[in-house]
Design a protein around this motif. Sequence first.
Motif, PDB file in Angstrom:
ATOM      1  N   GLY A 130      21.299-103.157  11.189  1.00 49.84           N
ATOM      2  CA  GLY A 130      20.814-105.198  11.268  1.00 49.84           C
ATOM      3  C   GLY A 130      20.095-105.228  10.978  1.00 49.84           C
ATOM      4  N   ALA A 131      19.337-104.574   9.908  1.00 50.65           N
ATOM      5  CA  ALA A 131      18.011-104.552   8.885  1.00 50.65           C
ATOM      6  C   ALA A 131      18.432-106.155   8.343  1.00 50.65           C
ATOM      7  N   GLN A 132      17.460-106.263   7.628  1.00 48.86           N
ATOM      8  CA  GLN A 132      17.206-107.878   6.497  1.00 48.86           C
ATOM      9  C   GLN A 132      16.988-106.230   5.372  1.00 48.86           C
ATOM     10  N   THR A 137      13.623-102.254   2.172  1.00 49.31           N
ATOM     11  CA  THR A 137      15.181-102.199   1.756  1.00 49.31           C
ATOM     12  C   THR A 137      15.199-101.438   0.588  1.00 49.31           C
ATOM     13  N   ILE A 138      14.620-102.315  -0.522  1.00 54.36           N
ATOM     14  CA  ILE A 138      15.150-101.369  -1.813  1.00 54.36           C
ATOM     15  C   ILE A 138      14.238-100.572  -2.212  1.00 54.36           C
ATOM     16  N   LEU A 139      12.563-100.337  -1.511  1.00 54.14           N
ATOM     17  CA  LEU A 139      11.846-100.153  -1.156  1.00 54.14           C
ATOM     18  C   LEU A 139      12.273 -98.363  -0.703  1.00 54.14           C
ATOM     19  N   ILE A 140      12.796 -98.250   0.122  1.00 53.27           N
ATOM     20  CA  ILE A 140      13.263 -97.683   1.075  1.00 53.27           C
ATOM     21  C   ILE A 140      13.718 -96.691   0.087  1.00 53.27           C
ATOM     22  N   ALA A 141      15.059 -96.983  -0.456  1.00 49.40           N
ATOM     23  CA  ALA A 141      16.112 -96.767  -1.200  1.00 49.40           C
ATOM     24  C   ALA A 141      15.986 -95.876  -2.430  1.00 49.40           C
ATOM     25  N   ASN A 213      21.210-103.247  -2.079  1.00 48.67           N
ATOM     26  CA  ASN A 213      20.646-102.681  -1.359  1.00 48.67           C
ATOM     27  C   ASN A 213      19.585-104.716  -1.166  1.00 48.67           C
ATOM     28  N   ALA A 214      19.734-105.424  -2.177  1.00 46.39           N
ATOM     29  CA  ALA A 214      18.326-106.114  -2.519  1.00 46.39           C
ATOM     30  C   ALA A 214      18.733-107.237  -1.644  1.00 46.39           C
ATOM     31  N   GLY A 215      20.084-108.381  -0.652  1.00 46.69           N
ATOM     32  CA  GLY A 215      20.133-109.266  -0.504  1.00 46.69           C
ATOM     33  C   GLY A 215      19.732-110.111  -1.374  1.00 46.69           C
ATOM     34  N   SER A 216      18.329-110.859  -1.208  1.00 41.55           N
ATOM     35  CA  SER A 216      18.892-111.599  -2.237  1.00 41.55           C
ATOM     36  C   SER A 216      16.838-112.078  -2.699  1.00 41.55           C
TER      37      SER A 216
END
Lengths: 266, 311
Positions: A130-132, A137-141, A213-216
Amino acid sequence: MAVVNWLKRHFVVIAGLVTLAYLLLPNVVVTVFSFNRPKGRFNYEWQEFSTDAWRDPCGVSGLCGSLSVSLQIAFWATLGATLLGTLIAFALVRYRFRARGAINSLIFLPMAMPEVVMAASLLTLFLNMGAQLGFWTILIAHIMFCLSFVVTAVKARVMSMDPRLEQAAQDLYAGPVQTFLRVTLPIAAPGIAAGALLAFALSFDDFIITNFNAGSTVTFPMFVWGSAQRGTPVQINVIGTAMFVVAVLFVLASMAVGNRRKKQKA
Amino acid sequence: MATLTEAPPPLTPAAPEKKTKPPRRRGRLVPYWLLLPGILWLLVFFALPMVYQASTSVQTGSLEEGYKVTWHFATYWDALSEYYPQFLRSVLYAGSATILCLLLGYPLAYLIAFRAGRWRNLIMILVIAPFFTSFLIRTLAWKTILADGGPVVGALNTLHVLDVTSWLGMTQGDRVLATPLAVVCGLTYNFLPFMILPLYTSLERIDPRLHEAANDLYARPVTTFRRVTFPLSMPGVVSGTLLTFIPATGDYVNADLLGSTDTRMVGNVIQSQFLRILDYPTAAALSFILMAAILVMVTVYIRRSGTEDLV
């Protein structure tokens, strides 16, 4: 016949230069079309010479914002991956311990995996947690997929290092910290720099993993991808040209520094 | 799998590991402390996601009601029977691009390693510099290069190349864009540096005196290449082809930007299932099949190519 013989003798040079031309042709096109004034949305056909785009590279909404997002992510991803990767590389080269084989595999696998598989699996993890989706998330990836490349680059350098240099330092009463800072780190530095440079380039240019994994959040490659559907502004070619020039200058400068060091040693 | 994981790092020349014992350090836990943060990162954000994906692929349900693990393995079968054309296409396109990369990249790597002299650094920069400029922008530039009625397509038409490629099903009529040829051209272009660099590293390690020796023994240049140079460059050939084939199979950017709906590869399907259709179980199953297929192909390939130091 003379021509045929000449072609035969220089086959490698001719074929090599043809490949080089194939590699550089798109860069030439990008540069030329950065001076175009297109009619309509798409910048695929030459119309007339203009320097408008060069005078106003941020003239398109969202472009420079996405550039700054990409630069920030690349900076932090490089920092994180280089730090974690250097530690792993030192552990792998300098110590014998259990699970070494398993760890080598864990580092090799991300490089042998198609990006779309990694991207998709990471997305399932984030969705399940349920991560935003966004900057973090980009940085983690990015840290995740840059890590292996840093480890390989640093490992190659540390492996070719003579362990007697450190022993010598210790014989001269240098403490462990002093030995590391004054002997080990300077020798490993080129490897670490190469790893960091590679991580920066990979992160800055990554599209597939970011796309998932970028979302918006919009990074520069995402902006280019989006604009390919809507119509590419000339400014994208300006940025592409500028990146190429900066890259060449950067490599030239680092080589000049290397040459001066060699001369000093001689 | 075991053979794959033992392979040395592909991009960098692997120096032989020293057999001498590393200097003793105090504390046997030191290596584990050094490894901990990085390995934890890889376990949580690389290995764990694979587990999540495996579990997603056997779930059923809907986006509104949520998904549950029901061990519904039929998803795999359904995905495979529906999307096998895209799988075949991926292997075909990536395979063609890999062969083209080898044919195009070898002379250039050879040129840099043996013939370039003082131009070596400049050519090296020109090979690496595109790495640092956005590959998406460069791929879009191919749209301009291959444009209908442009000089490239015109020349190919005059030389009747397009007749041959049309007959092979690689192009349609007198256009190149939106055909398989354009996609393969883009893939070849995108992954060429990944072929050239390992080839160059392995060629550079060859002692030029071996060429002289072959020459002294009356070997013609072609024979020298076939019997001496090429076999010695096999590690570079193997890692170069792997570095080209694996990412090319999963790529969807070239097929999307330069191709049409008839050139969709498996990467395109995974992308649209995950990001547009939101059918997560099918997408996860597809991505697992892709991964398994690549692992099998790569293992077989490494075994057959028989380079000892890669296995």
